[in-house]
Scaffold this active site. Sequence first.
Site, short mmCIF file in Angstrom:
data_model
loop_
_atom_site.label_atom_id
_atom_site.label_comp_id
_atom_site.label_asym_id
_atom_site.label_seq_id
_atom_site.Cartn_x
_atom_site.Cartn_y
_atom_site.Cartn_z
N ASN A 169 -24.77 67.26 103.98
CA ASN A 169 -25.52 67.44 105.11
C ASN A 169 -26.04 65.74 105.23
O ASN A 169 -25.46 64.87 104.79
CB ASN A 169 -26.42 68.10 104.84
CG ASN A 169 -27.51 67.88 103.50
OD1 ASN A 169 -27.97 66.74 103.56
ND2 ASN A 169 -27.47 68.32 102.49
N LYS B 29 -5.16 69.36 97.23
CA LYS B 29 -5.78 69.39 98.70
C LYS B 29 -5.24 70.58 99.29
O LYS B 29 -3.94 70.89 99.31
CB LYS B 29 -5.25 68.17 99.13
CG LYS B 29 -5.41 67.63 100.74
CD LYS B 29 -4.80 66.26 101.22
CE LYS B 29 -5.18 66.17 102.46
NZ LYS B 29 -4.60 65.05 103.24
N VAL C 141 -35.72 74.31 93.24
CA VAL C 141 -37.23 74.17 93.37
C VAL C 141 -38.03 75.41 92.92
O VAL C 141 -38.75 75.73 91.94
CB VAL C 141 -37.81 73.70 94.50
CG1 VAL C 141 -37.88 74.65 95.84
CG2 VAL C 141 -39.18 72.82 94.44
N PHE D 255 -40.21 70.49 100.02
CA PHE D 255 -40.00 70.07 101.35
C PHE D 255 -39.53 71.17 102.20
O PHE D 255 -38.73 71.82 101.84
CB PHE D 255 -39.13 68.77 101.71
CG PHE D 255 -39.82 67.40 101.46
CD1 PHE D 255 -40.31 67.13 100.04
CD2 PHE D 255 -40.29 66.67 102.49
CE1 PHE D 255 -41.00 65.92 99.97
CE2 PHE D 255 -40.96 65.49 102.27
CZ PHE D 255 -41.23 65.12 101.05
#
Length: 401
Positions: free
Chosen positions: A210, A289, A308, A324
């Site tokens: 990300n 791959k 968390v 967050f």
Amino acid sequence: MSGLAGQRILLGVTGGIAAYKAADLARRLQDAGAQVQVVMTDAATQFVTPMTFQALTGRPVRSSLWDAAAEAAMGHIELARWADRIVIAPASADLIARLAQGMGSDLLSTICLASEAPIALAPAMNRVMWANAATQANVATLRARGMQVLGPGDGDQACGEVGAGRMLEPMQIVNALDTSAAPALLAGRRLLISAGPTFEDLDPVRFLGNRSSGKMGFALAAEASRMGAQVTLVAGPVSLCTPDRVQRIDVRRAVQMRDAVIAALPGQDVFISAAAVADYMPAQTESRKIKKTAASLSLELVRTPDIVSEVARHAQRPTLVVGFAAETNDVEQHALGKLKSKGLDLIAANDVAAEGIGFESDDNALTVYSTSDRHAIERGSKSEVARRLLELIAARLESGA
Ligand code: C5P
């Protein structure tokens, strides 16, 4: 004790008649307990000799980017990292303009570009130069970027004029710096911080990742360390330097991040989960791959551990668990939902759809929610925003909440 005690101050001196006062300033900063390294511009050396500062500080003065011997001893990047704060006194109109433009045309401006330390400027120039629209616009730009501008004062000028543009007196500068020095609000506390993205491997060459840069988590680690905390930083794959005095553990995948966080948990006072942990990972990672033989390809993804939440429910739960929430819509509703469902004490929400803040930018703005209240942290550099969030955390630790 002065807030400057033990601080490493890089004193930048630029070309202006007020450079002679910088010698007194170097002395007074040391009297306040700071270590002082002087960096002069070429123009400054026309007003005061480097020997004056070397004799006062006991350290060779640096002035050139191209001094091979000095660069070998402590290069400009090391100097930039060495500094707990940078103070430029006197700051000429020319230096202010170059900083506003982000130029690295000499050693001092390059160090300012390369450093994450807070920068304070004490401008000194003729009153017309100070009032010039270009100078005023440059100063406003630097202020908006979080630089502290000390003065200038009003009065008689060396050029014979009277008005605004005089450098503040050395003790006025020391006092202004002292009160803005990072207070040791987290002295004796242990903070564990996660930062950056996680990369979930599909095969030896591909992964799901990300856009998190890790900047917010690294800013939190740097500021917490400046505030006296003992910091452990668990970092996903990012290209950022480790802040001073921070213990860093590098990981790649969410499960590795979970293991590293749980292993580091005993004895922590606070866990701040600033990492953008992948929510899903491939059900299996191919050892070879994946070939593009089929017309389409479906990937099976499975949930990653919610780190968390695990920490919040752990037997060795830190006093405060802070999450967050990066949201693009209905920020408050989503943030409060996560606060509850994850069992957090605080959640710092940011609107990643807003212009100029969020993932890859240098600025951020947050709203911090607990079950009983909310605090807005207005837009600023990620370092400033980190400081504000850590102040809230320190206040909660102090009140035993
Ligand atoms: O659920 P969401 O990913 O939006 O929640 C964000 C918060 O949860 C952040 O503090 C993030 O670090 C944390 N998180 C986590 N483990 C996950 C996903 C998110 O610790 N697998």
